[in-house]
Design an enzyme around this catalytic site. Structure first.
Site, mmCIF file in Angstrom:
data_model
loop_
_atom_site.group_PDB
_atom_site.id
_atom_site.type_symbol
_atom_site.label_atom_id
_atom_site.label_comp_id
_atom_site.label_asym_id
_atom_site.label_seq_id
_atom_site.Cartn_x
_atom_site.Cartn_y
_atom_site.Cartn_z
ATOM 1 N N ARG A 1 0.832 -1.217 0.000
ATOM 2 C CA ARG A 1 0.000 0.000 0.000
ATOM 3 C C ARG A 1 0.863 1.262 0.000
ATOM 4 O O ARG A 1 0.543 2.249 0.660
ATOM 5 C CB ARG A 1 -0.937 0.034 1.223
ATOM 6 C CG ARG A 1 -2.099 -0.946 1.170
ATOM 7 C CD ARG A 1 -3.068 -0.650 2.298
ATOM 8 N NE ARG A 1 -4.283 -1.443 2.194
ATOM 9 C CZ ARG A 1 -5.358 -1.264 2.961
ATOM 10 N NH1 ARG A 1 -5.346 -0.326 3.903
ATOM 11 N NH2 ARG A 1 -6.430 -1.996 2.813
ATOM 12 N N GLU B 1 0.471 12.813 5.889
ATOM 13 C CA GLU B 1 1.479 13.866 6.020
ATOM 14 C C GLU B 1 2.063 14.224 4.653
ATOM 15 O O GLU B 1 2.323 15.401 4.357
ATOM 16 C CB GLU B 1 2.585 13.403 6.967
ATOM 17 C CG GLU B 1 2.135 13.297 8.417
ATOM 18 C CD GLU B 1 3.276 12.926 9.340
ATOM 19 O OE1 GLU B 1 3.686 13.781 10.137
ATOM 20 O OE2 GLU B 1 3.759 11.777 9.259
ATOM 21 N N GLU C 1 -1.035 6.562 14.432
ATOM 22 C CA GLU C 1 0.286 6.399 15.063
ATOM 23 C C GLU C 1 0.199 6.067 16.550
ATOM 24 O O GLU C 1 0.990 5.262 17.060
ATOM 25 C CB GLU C 1 1.119 7.670 14.860
ATOM 26 C CG GLU C 1 1.706 7.824 13.460
ATOM 27 C CD GLU C 1 0.735 8.475 12.487
ATOM 28 O OE1 GLU C 1 1.155 8.822 11.373
ATOM 29 O OE2 GLU C 1 -0.466 8.629 12.824
#
Length: 276
Positions: A25, A116, A136
């Site tokens: 991915r 990000e 995260e």
């Protein structure tokens, strides 16, 4: 991972940079980040606009956690990857504050480091399969690709805090509503729309594009008076011989007109009689 995982193609004034690690991915391995940074820097030398996209159904699932296992146990490498490289900006700052604007074409997962990366671009187009998350905290670490600055400015601190603490996943429609996307299009149309926008951006005066990319983000950090001062500086810097030529095109009636929303034609043109 060895081998080429980032592609590069120059299409006129557009540098097309493709993430091509489908089995993972497009997880952000050190090899992918290194190749991406090289491609971004090359684009700044050769093109007027960059297009960042995925060759497969997912934009990026974020950091390569299999590789990250070694960073956590090898503390010297951990510091280099998570502190030293981040402090130098990694590819993210080269996207956000490089020589040219970047358009991101997004589908599927745009998660963690992938988000990000996408928010380091200046215009983001996502199709209806896109989804966004910052997992995260669930994986045991804090973000490190500039998201605390760039994502928070788009979402707002409260909404980003919610995503990071609860693991909330945003849909494409929510992503557009909350400012992660500027355009949300039907499935499979994201690259076509992003390419069209990139070509349109490439028609602008390059120095004005540079001023938009570098001026607007910095002005948001300033006081009201300082912001107006910096705006004046960028305005003067961006004025040159090309500005005079383009103003002459408009005055003489040779400039492309805007087309009002809802009418056929180029929605980014210029309407007759418009003075700016």
């Amino acid at each position: 991972m060895s081998g080429q995982v980032v592609t590069y193609e120059l299409d006129g004034n557009i540098a097309k940079i493709g993430l091509n690690r489908p089995a993972k991915r497009n997880a952000l391995s050190s090899a992918l980040l290194r190749q991406l940074e090289e491609a971004i820097n090359r684009a700044g030398e050769e093109a007027r606009v960059g297009l960042l996209f995925s060759h497969n159904e997912h934009f990026s699932g974020g950091m390569d956690l299999a590789e990250a296992q070694s960073w956590v146990t090898d503390h010297s490498r951990y510091l280099d990857m998570r502190v030293g490289t981040a402090a130098k900006g990694r590819p993210h700052d080269h996207l956000a504050r490089g020589r040219i604007p970047f358009v991101a074409a997004i589908s599927g997962a745009c998660v963690g480091g992938g988000l990000e990366l996408a928010t380091s671009c200046h215009v983001r187009v996502g199709d209806e399969t896109s989804f966004f998350a910052l997992p995260e905290g669930q994986r045991g670490f804090y973000i490190g690709g500039g998201g605390s600055v760039r994502i928070a400015r788009l979402l707002g601190v409260a909404r980003m805090t919610d995503m990071m603490l609860t693991g909330r996943v945003l849909s494409a429609e929510e992503g557009e509503r909350y400012n992660l996307l500027q355009y949300c299009v039907p499935k499979g149309e994201h690259i076509k729309r992003a390419t069209s926008l990139a070509h349109r951006i490439a028609e602008n005066a390059p120095l004005v594009n540079w001023a938009v990319v570098h001026g607007l983000p910095r002005i948001q950090d300033c006081s009201y008076d300082d912001g107006l001062f910096i705006e004046g500086v960028f305005s003067q810097i961006s004025m040159g011989s090309e500005s005079a030529e383009r103003i002459e095109e408009f005055v003489s009636g040779r400039a492309r007109p805007l087309v009002k929303p809802g009418r056929s034609g180029d929605e980014h043109g210029e309407a007759p009689g418009t003075q700016s």
